[in-house]
Design a protein around this motif. Structure first.
Motif, PDB file in Angstrom:
ATOM      1  N   LEU A   1       0.846  -1.196   0.000  1.00 57.21           N
ATOM      2  CA  LEU A   1       0.000   0.000   0.000  1.00 57.21           C
ATOM      3  C   LEU A   1       0.878   1.241   0.000  1.00 57.21           C
ATOM      4  O   LEU A   1       1.439   1.619   1.032  1.00 57.21           O
ATOM      5  CB  LEU A   1      -0.922  -0.015   1.215  1.00 57.21           C
ATOM      6  N   GLY A   2       1.020   1.864  -1.165  1.00 59.64           N
ATOM      7  CA  GLY A   2       1.756   3.120  -1.264  1.00 59.64           C
ATOM      8  C   GLY A   2       0.826   4.290  -1.014  1.00 59.64           C
ATOM      9  O   GLY A   2      -0.231   4.391  -1.644  1.00 59.64           O
ATOM     10  N   LEU A   3       1.200   5.167  -0.093  1.00 57.14           N
ATOM     11  CA  LEU A   3       0.364   6.289   0.309  1.00 57.14           C
ATOM     12  C   LEU A   3       1.103   7.612   0.099  1.00 57.14           C
ATOM     13  O   LEU A   3       2.329   7.673   0.168  1.00 57.14           O
ATOM     14  CB  LEU A   3      -0.020   6.171   1.788  1.00 57.14           C
ATOM     15  N   GLY A   4       0.324   8.667  -0.130  1.00 59.65           N
ATOM     16  CA  GLY A   4       0.893   9.992  -0.258  1.00 59.65           C
ATOM     17  C   GLY A   4      -0.109  11.051   0.154  1.00 59.65           C
ATOM     18  O   GLY A   4      -1.283  10.748   0.413  1.00 59.65           O
ATOM     19  N   SER A   5       0.337  12.294   0.199  1.00 57.46           N
ATOM     20  CA  SER A   5      -0.526  13.386   0.655  1.00 57.46           C
ATOM     21  C   SER A   5      -1.434  13.916  -0.448  1.00 57.46           C
ATOM     22  O   SER A   5      -2.289  14.760  -0.182  1.00 57.46           O
ATOM     23  CB  SER A   5       0.330  14.525   1.227  1.00 57.46           C
ATOM     24  N   GLY A   6      -1.278  13.422  -1.683  1.00 59.20           N
ATOM     25  CA  GLY A   6      -2.260  13.686  -2.718  1.00 59.20           C
ATOM     26  C   GLY A   6      -1.964  14.878  -3.604  1.00 59.20           C
ATOM     27  O   GLY A   6      -1.061  15.679  -3.349  1.00 59.20           O
ATOM     28  N   GLU A   7      -2.774  14.959  -4.673  1.00 63.24           N
ATOM     29  CA  GLU A   7      -2.720  16.092  -5.601  1.00 63.24           C
ATOM     30  C   GLU A   7      -4.121  16.683  -5.748  1.00 63.24           C
ATOM     31  O   GLU A   7      -5.108  15.945  -5.828  1.00 63.24           O
ATOM     32  CB  GLU A   7      -2.230  15.657  -6.994  1.00 63.24           C
ATOM     33  N   ASN A   8      -4.184  17.968  -5.836  1.00 65.86           N
ATOM     34  CA  ASN A   8      -5.455  18.654  -6.073  1.00 65.86           C
ATOM     35  C   ASN A   8      -6.159  18.110  -7.315  1.00 65.86           C
ATOM     36  O   ASN A   8      -7.392  18.006  -7.358  1.00 65.86           O
ATOM     37  CB  ASN A   8      -5.181  20.151  -6.223  1.00 65.86           C
ATOM     38  N   LEU A   9      -5.383  17.738  -8.321  1.00 66.57           N
ATOM     39  CA  LEU A   9      -5.904  17.182  -9.564  1.00 66.57           C
ATOM     40  C   LEU A   9      -6.928  16.083  -9.322  1.00 66.57           C
ATOM     41  O   LEU A   9      -7.960  16.023  -9.999  1.00 66.57           O
ATOM     42  CB  LEU A   9      -4.727  16.630 -10.379  1.00 66.57           C
ATOM     43  N   ASN A  10      -6.654  15.210  -8.368  1.00 64.22           N
ATOM     44  CA  ASN A  10      -7.500  14.045  -8.120  1.00 64.22           C
ATOM     45  C   ASN A  10      -8.427  14.203  -6.928  1.00 64.22           C
ATOM     46  O   ASN A  10      -9.503  13.596  -6.895  1.00 64.22           O
ATOM     47  CB  ASN A  10      -6.617  12.817  -7.895  1.00 64.22           C
ATOM     48  N   GLU A  11      -8.034  14.986  -5.945  1.00 58.71           N
ATOM     49  CA  GLU A  11      -8.773  15.027  -4.687  1.00 58.71           C
ATOM     50  C   GLU A  11      -9.844  16.109  -4.652  1.00 58.71           C
ATOM     51  O   GLU A  11     -10.746  16.058  -3.810  1.00 58.71           O
ATOM     52  CB  GLU A  11      -7.789  15.226  -3.521  1.00 58.71           C
ATOM     53  N   HIS A  12      -9.776  17.085  -5.567  1.00 62.53           N
ATOM     54  CA  HIS A  12     -10.739  18.196  -5.496  1.00 62.53           C
ATOM     55  C   HIS A  12     -12.160  17.747  -5.805  1.00 62.53           C
ATOM     56  O   HIS A  12     -13.121  18.474  -5.489  1.00 62.53           O
ATOM     57  CB  HIS A  12     -10.331  19.305  -6.476  1.00 62.53           C
ATOM     58  N   VAL A  13     -12.316  16.562  -6.382  1.00 63.76           N
ATOM     59  CA  VAL A  13     -13.640  16.161  -6.888  1.00 63.76           C
ATOM     60  C   VAL A  13     -14.669  15.975  -5.771  1.00 63.76           C
ATOM     61  O   VAL A  13     -15.874  16.044  -6.029  1.00 63.76           O
ATOM     62  CB  VAL A  13     -13.537  14.865  -7.726  1.00 63.76           C
ATOM     63  N   THR A  14     -14.213  15.750  -4.542  1.00 68.21           N
ATOM     64  CA  THR A  14     -15.170  15.586  -3.444  1.00 68.21           C
ATOM     65  C   THR A  14     -15.478  16.901  -2.733  1.00 68.21           C
ATOM     66  O   THR A  14     -16.247  16.916  -1.765  1.00 68.21           O
ATOM     67  CB  THR A  14     -14.648  14.565  -2.413  1.00 68.21           C
ATOM     68  N   GLY A  15     -14.894  18.008  -3.195  1.00 64.90           N
ATOM     69  CA  GLY A  15     -15.197  19.314  -2.620  1.00 64.90           C
ATOM     70  C   GLY A  15     -14.455  19.564  -1.322  1.00 64.90           C
ATOM     71  O   GLY A  15     -13.657  18.756  -0.852  1.00 64.90           O
ATOM     72  N   GLY A  16     -14.719  20.726  -0.737  1.00 65.68           N
ATOM     73  CA  GLY A  16     -14.124  21.057   0.559  1.00 65.68           C
ATOM     74  C   GLY A  16     -12.824  21.814   0.490  1.00 65.68           C
ATOM     75  O   GLY A  16     -12.238  22.131   1.531  1.00 65.68           O
ATOM     76  N   GLY A  17     -12.356  22.127  -0.709  1.00 67.15           N
ATOM     77  CA  GLY A  17     -11.119  22.899  -0.816  1.00 67.15           C
ATOM     78  C   GLY A  17      -9.891  22.023  -0.716  1.00 67.15           C
ATOM     79  O   GLY A  17      -9.960  20.845  -0.352  1.00 67.15           O
ATOM     80  N   TRP A  18      -8.757  22.603  -1.021  1.00 68.64           N
ATOM     81  CA  TRP A  18      -7.486  21.890  -1.025  1.00 68.64           C
ATOM     82  C   TRP A  18      -6.589  22.497   0.041  1.00 68.64           C
ATOM     83  O   TRP A  18      -6.186  23.651  -0.046  1.00 68.64           O
ATOM     84  CB  TRP A  18      -6.831  21.989  -2.404  1.00 68.64           C
ATOM     85  N   PRO A  19      -6.273  21.741   1.104  1.00 68.88           N
ATOM     86  CA  PRO A  19      -5.526  22.313   2.225  1.00 68.88           C
ATOM     87  C   PRO A  19      -4.059  22.545   1.902  1.00 68.88           C
ATOM     88  O   PRO A  19      -3.541  22.080   0.875  1.00 68.88           O
ATOM     89  CB  PRO A  19      -5.683  21.252   3.316  1.00 68.88           C
ATOM     90  N   SER A  20      -3.389  23.236   2.785  1.00 75.25           N
ATOM     91  CA  SER A  20      -1.961  23.496   2.645  1.00 75.25           C
ATOM     92  C   SER A  20      -1.173  22.195   2.769  1.00 75.25           C
ATOM     93  O   SER A  20      -1.660  21.179   3.274  1.00 75.25           O
ATOM     94  CB  SER A  20      -1.495  24.475   3.716  1.00 75.25           C
ATOM     95  N   ALA A  21       0.081  22.241   2.323  1.00 75.62           N
ATOM     96  CA  ALA A  21       0.927  21.045   2.376  1.00 75.62           C
ATOM     97  C   ALA A  21       1.093  20.541   3.807  1.00 75.62           C
ATOM     98  O   ALA A  21       1.091  19.330   4.051  1.00 75.62           O
ATOM     99  CB  ALA A  21       2.285  21.337   1.749  1.00 75.62           C
TER     100      ALA A  21
END
Length: 322
Positions: A101-121
């Motif tokens: 299971l490779g995990l990361g803090s994500g990209e706005n490109l993929n995570e914005h779709v659920t709404g709620g804004g994109w937090p700081s690093a």
């Protein structure tokens, strides 16, 4: 010995093709495989973004030897960490112990779709740290109730657990993520051959754990065609993680890379069929301390010729050189 992996790039191919590709990669002798987990491609020209976890389940049934891994999943926004734990445990069972299971803090490109804004690093890393704790607890078989800073879990339990949970990898790009990986992960993941990342990971407790890197390549017997394809589909790669994690959609990546030239791309991605050029591009990862390097062949319609060439030419040459 350095292991050479194959990347199922979900941005390049549809789901059935991705499974066919990893079956071919297993037969060709690649040591392991990794899979991107995207909701969008980086650029429209890539043209795909199927659901990675369905692809992984099919790949687990279609293969028998090659290890499988997310590279990487963000367990904080689009997916809740309790659900990621269930997915990963199921994949470990389906693959009979071949999943990581490779995990990361994500990209706005993929995570914005659920709404709620994109937090700081910094907030994204806080969320990732909390998520890893939740996943670990569920892997341990706990019935978990957790009310944290970012996540709530109420009476969760995984009913189908493998004998050994999947190892957890964490993607790194700086000191804070290296600390998180060194303290909490079983392996480290990076997309740049920077020795300082490995040194920092080791200093925070990662010494002796696997280090997995990734390198895009563009094989073609026509060098100019290889360069053109890399420019068309992979010119985003040189933007750096601070930029790439923030842009919201393929149009933004197209705009941000409009002045990137084919020559710029060719300077960072090995193109053509000169095996020495490919070895020279892989070697910095080995020199930096990576013991696993996953190759990304640019272009969904170029996977079959690349895998055939890799079996006959590239893999033997890399194993002799590294």
């Amino acid at each position: 010995m350095v292991q050479i992996g194959y990347t199922m790039m979900t941005e390049h191919s549809g789901p059935r093709e991705l499974v066919d590709h990893v079956v071919a990669a297993e037969a060709a002798g690649f040591d392991f495989s990794v899979t991107s987990d995207h909701y969008f491609p980086w650029l429209d020209s890539q043209g795909h973004a199927p659901y990675a976890w369905s692809v992984l389940g099919a790949a687990a049934q279609a293969t028998s030897r090659i290890p499988l891994m997310t590279y990487v999943t963000c367990p904080t926004t689009r997916y809740h960490p309790a659900v990621v734990a269930q997915k990963a445990a199921t994949m470990q069972l389906l693959s009979q112990g071949r999943f990581r299971l490779g995990l990361g803090s994500g990209e706005n490109l993929n995570e914005h779709v659920t709404g709620g804004g994109w937090p700081s690093a910094s907030v994204r890393l806080d969320k990732l740290e909390e998520a890893v704790g939740i996943i670990r607890a569920l892997f341990d078989g706990e019935e978990l109730t957790h009310h944290g800073t970012h996540f709530d879990v109420t009476g969760a339990r995984l009913w189908d657990l493998p004998d050994a949970p999947p190892p957890i990898g964490v993607a790194v790009s700086g000191d804070r993520s290296c600390r998180l990986a060194g303290e909490l992960a079983d392996l480290v993941i990076a997309v740049e051959p920077k020795a300082e990342l490995i040194e920092s990971f080791d200093a925070y407790g990662g010494a002796g754990k696997p280090r997995v890197g990734q390198l895009p390549v563009s094989f073609d017997t026509d060098h100019d065609a290889a360069v053109a394809r890399a420019h068309d589909q992979f010119r985003w790669f040189g933007g750096g993680w601070k930029v790439n994690s923030e842009l919201p959609n393929p149009a933004a990546f197209a705009g941000a890379t409009r002045f990137v030239t084919p020559e710029d791309v060719a300077a960072g991605i090995p193109c053509g069929d000169d095996v020495d050029v490919f070895i020279d591009a892989v070697r910095p990862y080995a020199d930096a301390g990576f013991d696993e390097i996953a190759l990304v062949q640019v272009g969904g319609d170029q996977q079959e010729p690349f895998i055939q060439w890799a079996e006959k030419t590239l893999l033997p040459a890399l194993r002799d050189a590294l």
